[in-house]
Design an enzyme around this catalytic site. Structure first.
Site, PDB file in Angstrom:
ATOM      1  N   LYS A  35      -4.527 -10.809  -6.218  1.00  0.00           N
ATOM      2  CA  LYS A  35      -5.672 -11.123  -5.359  1.00  0.00           C
ATOM      3  C   LYS A  35      -6.912 -10.350  -5.839  1.00  0.00           C
ATOM      4  O   LYS A  35      -6.776  -9.257  -6.378  1.00  0.00           O
ATOM      5  CB  LYS A  35      -5.278 -10.670  -3.952  1.00  0.00           C
ATOM      6  N   LYS A  57     -11.202  -5.201  -3.400  1.00  0.00           N
ATOM      7  CA  LYS A  57     -12.336  -4.274  -3.432  1.00  0.00           C
ATOM      8  C   LYS A  57     -12.065  -3.105  -4.373  1.00  0.00           C
ATOM      9  O   LYS A  57     -12.970  -2.561  -4.983  1.00  0.00           O
ATOM     10  CB  LYS A  57     -12.542  -3.663  -2.043  1.00  0.00           C
ATOM     11  N   LYS A  69       0.830  -1.221   0.000  1.00  0.00           N
ATOM     12  CA  LYS A  69       0.000   0.000   0.000  1.00  0.00           C
ATOM     13  C   LYS A  69       0.855   1.258   0.000  1.00  0.00           C
ATOM     14  O   LYS A  69       0.464   2.267  -0.578  1.00  0.00           O
ATOM     15  CB  LYS A  69      -0.963  -0.014   1.176  1.00  0.00           C
TER      16      LYS A  69
HETATM   17  P1  TYM Z   1     -10.225  -6.387   4.505  1.00  0.00           P
HETATM   18  O1  TYM Z   1     -11.371  -5.451   4.692  1.00  0.00           O
HETATM   19  O2  TYM Z   1      -9.183  -6.022   3.518  1.00  0.00           O
HETATM   20  O3  TYM Z   1     -10.760  -7.814   4.130  1.00  0.00           O
HETATM   21  C1  TYM Z   1     -11.741  -8.468   4.922  1.00  0.00           C
HETATM   22  C2  TYM Z   1     -11.450  -9.948   4.995  1.00  0.00           C
HETATM   23  O4  TYM Z   1     -11.493 -10.510   3.673  1.00  0.00           O
HETATM   24  C3  TYM Z   1     -10.297 -11.238   3.428  1.00  0.00           C
HETATM   25  N1  TYM Z   1      -9.991 -11.128   1.988  1.00  0.00           N
HETATM   26  C4  TYM Z   1      -9.857 -12.173   1.164  1.00  0.00           C
HETATM   27  N2  TYM Z   1      -9.921 -13.497   1.372  1.00  0.00           N
HETATM   28  C5  TYM Z   1      -9.753 -14.319   0.303  1.00  0.00           C
HETATM   29  N3  TYM Z   1      -9.514 -13.854  -0.955  1.00  0.00           N
HETATM   30  C6  TYM Z   1      -9.428 -12.529  -1.204  1.00  0.00           C
HETATM   31  N4  TYM Z   1      -9.210 -12.086  -2.442  1.00  0.00           N
HETATM   32  C7  TYM Z   1      -9.603 -11.621  -0.119  1.00  0.00           C
HETATM   33  N5  TYM Z   1      -9.599 -10.272  -0.019  1.00  0.00           N
HETATM   34  C8  TYM Z   1      -9.826  -9.996   1.281  1.00  0.00           C
HETATM   35  C9  TYM Z   1      -9.244 -10.566   4.290  1.00  0.00           C
HETATM   36  O5  TYM Z   1      -8.149 -11.414   4.529  1.00  0.00           O
HETATM   37  C10 TYM Z   1     -10.039 -10.253   5.526  1.00  0.00           C
HETATM   38  O6  TYM Z   1     -10.103 -11.387   6.372  1.00  0.00           O
HETATM   39  N6  TYM Z   1      -7.300  -5.424   8.426  1.00  0.00           N
HETATM   40  C11 TYM Z   1      -8.478  -6.148   7.998  1.00  0.00           C
HETATM   41  C12 TYM Z   1      -9.694  -5.771   8.817  1.00  0.00           C
HETATM   42  C13 TYM Z   1      -9.487  -5.913  10.287  1.00  0.00           C
HETATM   43  C14 TYM Z   1      -9.495  -7.134  11.026  1.00  0.00           C
HETATM   44  C15 TYM Z   1      -9.214  -6.758  12.376  1.00  0.00           C
HETATM   45  C16 TYM Z   1      -9.694  -8.462  10.669  1.00  0.00           C
HETATM   46  C17 TYM Z   1      -9.233  -4.893  11.150  1.00  0.00           C
HETATM   47  N7  TYM Z   1      -9.066  -5.412  12.406  1.00  0.00           N
HETATM   48  C18 TYM Z   1      -9.150  -7.728  13.389  1.00  0.00           C
HETATM   49  C19 TYM Z   1      -9.631  -9.426  11.695  1.00  0.00           C
HETATM   50  C20 TYM Z   1      -9.350  -9.055  13.028  1.00  0.00           C
HETATM   51  C21 TYM Z   1      -8.731  -5.815   6.548  1.00  0.00           C
HETATM   52  O7  TYM Z   1      -8.286  -4.806   6.047  1.00  0.00           O
HETATM   53  O8  TYM Z   1      -9.544  -6.695   5.923  1.00  0.00           O
END
Ligand code: TYM
Length: 331
Positions: free
Chosen positions: A198, A201, A115
């Site tokens: 990957k 979003k 990022k």
């Molecule tokens: P975020 O919002 O980027 O993504 C949410 C969840 O989706 C999973 N993910 C995927 N899994 C499989 N294939 C993909 N292409 C894919 N894209 C995203 C991510 O691994 C995630 O589990 N930092 C985290 C949010 C967060 C969080 C936490 C999660 C903040 N605090 C505490 C767990 C515990 C994030 O940016 O996820």
């Protein structure tokens, strides 16, 4: 310990519409286990201000994310659902955890490296750098045992565990040390147009990302035009056939059918047949989610659940923060 005494927690950033990757990598695995744990799911809105945003868009994205949790099967009777910024303890413990974290550890985080490359031109925000200690606070506040996430978040959960251990060693046993849960299939859904990347979003402009709210005709088009290879054999081989392997993973993660069984069933059949089945299965899933989403996307439904959730979350979060402050000598 009874299973119900164990704690599971996860969160999603409201930084755009939720994708099939988010669902298969994290939300689905949470939903199928929510009755086995004391469960928490939150909208990680503090994590979404790492880039400048329109405030109205952010507000809307939080509501979308909440309604999507419910539509994907999160049950507010079993799970505490809340918005991160409404539980102030996250910010305080996040700040405390930065003092347990080395600069080197944060510099090595893959997400930061990726990022910050994009941000580089205009300067890199400190918020992006200290994102993992805040994520550690999110997890540690609830005495979490298990964190289901996709592969890209594994490193952050592992760092959380290291930070908890470090804190406990320095100041006495304060935090539970969480485990990460990575689903065996569907933990890294790839971009349909560029299976070297990957599914994200932020890649909404092309046909590579499936959003849970996409029009079903568009979903079908995205799957039918997914990049594959010229071998014309439905075989799981992530290195040489990433596009087909990605579609096999999607099918297997949704239906539960084992990968070798899918390979056998499609032996001697072309990619067209295979893609049609993947499209059918994904469209069936999204059709149901979209119907439920419309039911739940109502302020009176969401506000009540969020305010009940924040009240419940604050009780546990404030106990943990008090314990940490006591351990540090801040009380
Ligand atoms: P975020 O919002 O980027 O993504 C949410 C969840 O989706 C999973 N993910 C995927 N899994 C499989 N294939 C993909 N292409 C894919 N894209 C995203 C991510 O691994 C995630 O589990 N930092 C985290 C949010 C967060 C969080 C936490 C999660 C903040 N605090 C505490 C767990 C515990 C994030 O940016 O996820």
């Amino acid at each position: 310990m009874e299973k119900q005494d164990k704690v599971m927690l996860t969160g999603v950033r409201p930084s755009g519409n939720i994708t099939l990757g988010n669902y298969l990598g994290a939300i689905k695995n949470f939903v199928t286990r929510q009755n086995l744990y004391k469960s928490y799911i939150f909208v990680a809105d503090l994590h979404a201000i790492t880039s400048p945003r329109n405030p109205d868009e952010l507000r809307e994205a939080v509501n979308d994310c909440m309604a999507m949790y419910l539509a994907c099967g999160v049950n507010p009777e079993q799970t505490t659902i809340f918005r991160q910024s409404e539980v102030l303890e996250h910010g305080v413990l996040g700040f405390i955890m930065t003092f347990q974290t080395h600069m080197g550890e944060l510099s090595r985080m893959t997400q930061f490296k990726l990022k910050s490359q994009n941000m580089g031109k205009n300067g890199i925000d400190t918020g992006l750098f200290v994102y993992p200690p805040l994520m550690a606070a999110d997890i540690l506040l609830y005495n979490t045992d298990m964190v289901p996430v996709g592969l890209d978040q594994q490193q952050h959960v592992e760092l959380t565990r290291d930070l908890a251990q470090r804190f406990n060693k320095r100041y006495g046993n304060t935090f539970n040390e969480p485990d990460v849960y990575i689903a065996p299939v569907g933990n890294k859904i790839l971009n349909l147009q560029n299976p070297a990347e990957k599914m994200n979003k932020s890649d909404g402009q092309n046909l590579g990302t499936i959003f849970l709210m996409d029009d079903l005709k568009l979903v079908r088009k995205k799957i039918m035009s997914a990049v594959t290879d010229c071998e014309a054999v439905v075989r799981f081989d992530e290195e040489n056939k990433p596009g087909i392997s990605n579609l096999i993973s999607i099918l297997s993660a949704i239906t539960g059918e084992k990968i070798p069984d899918i390979e056998k069933r499609f032996a001697g059949r072309g990619y067209g047949d295979f893609k049609r089945e993947v499209a059918d299965v994904v469209c069936d899933l999204l059709d149901k989610i979209q119907t439920d989403y419309k039911r739940f996307k109502k302020p009176e439904v969401l506000n009540k659940i969020l305010s009940d959730g924040a009240t419940k979350a604050r009780v546990v979060a404030s106990e943990t923060l008090e314990r940490a402050k006591l351990a540090l000598g801040l009380k």
